[in-house]
Design an enzyme around this catalytic site. Structure first.
Site, mmCIF file in Angstrom:
data_model
loop_
_atom_site.group_PDB
_atom_site.id
_atom_site.type_symbol
_atom_site.label_atom_id
_atom_site.label_comp_id
_atom_site.label_asym_id
_atom_site.label_seq_id
_atom_site.Cartn_x
_atom_site.Cartn_y
_atom_site.Cartn_z
ATOM 1 N N ARG A 126 -15.039 54.796 -3.278
ATOM 2 C CA ARG A 126 -14.673 55.940 -4.109
ATOM 3 C C ARG A 126 -13.216 56.295 -3.875
ATOM 4 N NH1 ARG A 126 -17.672 61.132 -3.789
ATOM 5 N NH2 ARG A 126 -17.226 61.003 -1.571
ATOM 6 N N LYS A 191 -22.065 54.332 8.980
ATOM 7 C CA LYS A 191 -22.346 54.012 7.572
ATOM 8 C C LYS A 191 -22.886 52.591 7.467
ATOM 9 C CE LYS A 191 -19.621 54.369 3.352
ATOM 10 N NZ LYS A 191 -18.654 55.306 2.763
ATOM 11 N N ARG A 327 -18.655 65.742 6.016
ATOM 12 C CA ARG A 327 -18.776 65.325 7.426
ATOM 13 C C ARG A 327 -19.576 66.382 8.171
ATOM 14 N NH1 ARG A 327 -17.135 61.406 5.567
ATOM 15 N NH2 ARG A 327 -15.327 60.128 6.044
HETATM 16 P P1 ATP Z 1 -16.819 59.380 2.649
HETATM 17 O O1 ATP Z 1 -17.845 58.867 3.584
HETATM 18 O O2 ATP Z 1 -15.531 59.730 3.285
HETATM 19 O O3 ATP Z 1 -17.336 60.425 1.693
HETATM 20 P P2 ATP Z 1 -16.967 57.703 0.466
HETATM 21 O O4 ATP Z 1 -18.435 57.888 0.359
HETATM 22 O O5 ATP Z 1 -16.121 58.296 -0.554
HETATM 23 O O6 ATP Z 1 -16.440 58.148 1.850
HETATM 24 P P3 ATP Z 1 -17.147 54.947 -0.137
HETATM 25 O O7 ATP Z 1 -16.515 54.871 -1.442
HETATM 26 O O8 ATP Z 1 -18.627 54.876 -0.073
HETATM 27 O O9 ATP Z 1 -16.614 56.187 0.663
HETATM 28 O O10 ATP Z 1 -16.573 53.775 0.809
HETATM 29 C C1 ATP Z 1 -15.232 53.697 1.206
HETATM 30 C C2 ATP Z 1 -15.090 54.082 2.673
HETATM 31 O O11 ATP Z 1 -16.110 53.468 3.461
HETATM 32 C C3 ATP Z 1 -13.792 53.574 3.295
HETATM 33 O O12 ATP Z 1 -12.801 54.548 3.161
HETATM 34 C C4 ATP Z 1 -14.143 53.323 4.762
HETATM 35 O O13 ATP Z 1 -14.013 54.502 5.520
HETATM 36 C C5 ATP Z 1 -15.609 52.998 4.714
HETATM 37 N N1 ATP Z 1 -15.883 51.548 4.767
HETATM 38 C C6 ATP Z 1 -15.178 50.506 4.268
HETATM 39 N N2 ATP Z 1 -15.804 49.335 4.496
HETATM 40 C C7 ATP Z 1 -16.954 49.628 5.141
HETATM 41 C C8 ATP Z 1 -18.039 48.872 5.656
HETATM 42 N N3 ATP Z 1 -18.108 47.552 5.533
HETATM 43 N N4 ATP Z 1 -19.020 49.546 6.291
HETATM 44 C C9 ATP Z 1 -19.009 50.898 6.418
HETATM 45 N N5 ATP Z 1 -18.022 51.667 5.953
HETATM 46 C C10 ATP Z 1 -17.008 51.049 5.320
#
Ligand code: ATP
Length: 329
Positions: A126, A191, A327
């Site tokens: 995202r 995650k 968070r």
């Molecule tokens: P947030 O958790 O900050 O709300 P988001 O849900 O917006 O993030 P996503 O779009 O789901 O984030 O994923 C992008 C983020 O996930 C990256 O900025 C990084 O922090 C994390 N990320 C990237 N690659 C991986 C991975 N292989 N496993 C887990 N987390 C990852």
């Protein structure tokens, strides 16, 4: 020689090495009709795919651990009754499976088209964030879903996808997982999977929605270091890592049935199930808003369209997923 040829050779060699056993450079060269130096050059790239490859004089090449490759037939076999609902294509490489599928959608690709990619060189998250993956270590796939309703009706969809992933992981025998609003799958506070939904269409419909999922099977240390938040993987569980093609098939099966449910009744019918999995339900959290400001409060749940209900000092407030990051406080 096309620009893609060296990568094709590297992938073909890595497929041969997938068993984790030694393979002689001389035999590989003969089998592929190239010189030993070409084999050596092609395998020099293994590190850039997140792999550790041993090269031992007199014995040949060996991967540090076996690799599970995607196999369209195995995926189809795992789809069971949903075999007709999705059409799976596997690709060695794409910059981003979502970007490629969005392009295909514009060219008329059918609803249910799935692109599963071995290696994403520019995986997206995202808000322009990056999704990191190593070859064979994560599952990265995108599913195209066409629906009659417009974008306005799709606000709870990303949470519905989280429910589908929870059902899939439970079916695979994975326990101890939860969801983090809006749609991350969490294991041991890290995650495990992320979801990125991108859509084409207008507010009234019809829409073409691309649902991208990245799920970690094994995250090598090298990759962990590149990710700026806590990460987890299926390999950390006290069970053998489920077979990659099976994980994909079971995920697609559950996505297909959840999407049908969503199309009929919207997110409302999945809301209670989603809340039962939320790791921050009734817990204090902080939200980062698009302008960088922070809001703290206690999570009361989510609305019928997937927005977060937060009890703050100023009363209950509702936040839409758009550009908000959550968070634990
Ligand atoms: P947030 O958790 O900050 O709300 P988001 O849900 O917006 O993030 P996503 O779009 O789901 O984030 O994923 C992008 C983020 O996930 C990256 O900025 C990084 O922090 C994390 N990320 C990237 N690659 C991986 C991975 N292989 N496993 C887990 N987390 C990852």
């Amino acid at each position: 020689m096309s620009a893609d040829t060296p990568r094709q050779l590297t992938f073909a060699l890595l497929r041969r090495l997938a068993d984790g056993e030694f393979h002689s450079g001389e035999v590989l060269a003969r089998q592929f009709g190239v010189t030993r130096a070409t084999v050596n050059n092609a395998l020099r790239d293994a590190g850039s795919y997140g792999l550790t490859l041993y090269s031992v004089r007199g014995r040949g090449y060996r991967l540090a651990r076996p690799l599970q490759w995607l196999d369209a037939d195995a995926i189809r076999a795992g789809l069971g009754a949903e075999r007709g609902a999705v059409h799976v294509e596997t690709l060695d490489h794409a910059a981003s499976s979502n970007a490629l599928l969005l392009q295909r959608a514009l060219q008329g690709a059918a609803s249910g088209t799935v692109l599963a990619v071995e290696w994403q060189s520019a995986g997206r998250g995202r808000l322009g964030r990056t999704w990191h993956s190593g070859l064979g270590d994560t599952l990265t796939f995108s599913l195209l879903w066409r629906c009659e309703s417009g974008l306005a009706a799709l606000s709870g969809l990303s949470l519905a996808v989280g429910v589908a992933m929870m059902r899939a992981l439970a079916e695979l025998g994975v326990s101890g997982i939860g969801l983090k609003w809006p749609n991350d799958v969490i294991l041991n506070e890290g995650k495990l999977a992320g979801v990125l939904i991108e859509a084409q269409g207008d507010m009234l419909g019809p829409s073409a929605v691309v649902i991208g999922v990245g799920l970690n099977l094994t995250v090598p240390e090298l990759l962990r270091g590149r990710i700026d938040q806590a990460v987890s993987d299926l390999a950390s569980l006290d069970m053998p890592v489920p077979e990659r093609n099976l994980v994909l098939a079971v995920s697609l099966k559950n996505l297909a049935s959840v999407l049908r449910e969503f199309a009929k009744r919207g997110f409302a019918s999945l809301r209670a199930e989603w809340e039962s999995h939320h790791v921050f339900q009734m817990r204090p959290v902080k939200l980062t808003l698009p302008d960088g400001s922070l809001v703290t409060g206690t999570v009361m749940g989510v609305t019928d369209d997937g927005a977060l209900r937060l009890a703050t000092e100023q009363g209950e407030k509702i936040f839409h997923a758009g550009e908000v990051s959550l968070r634990g406080a």
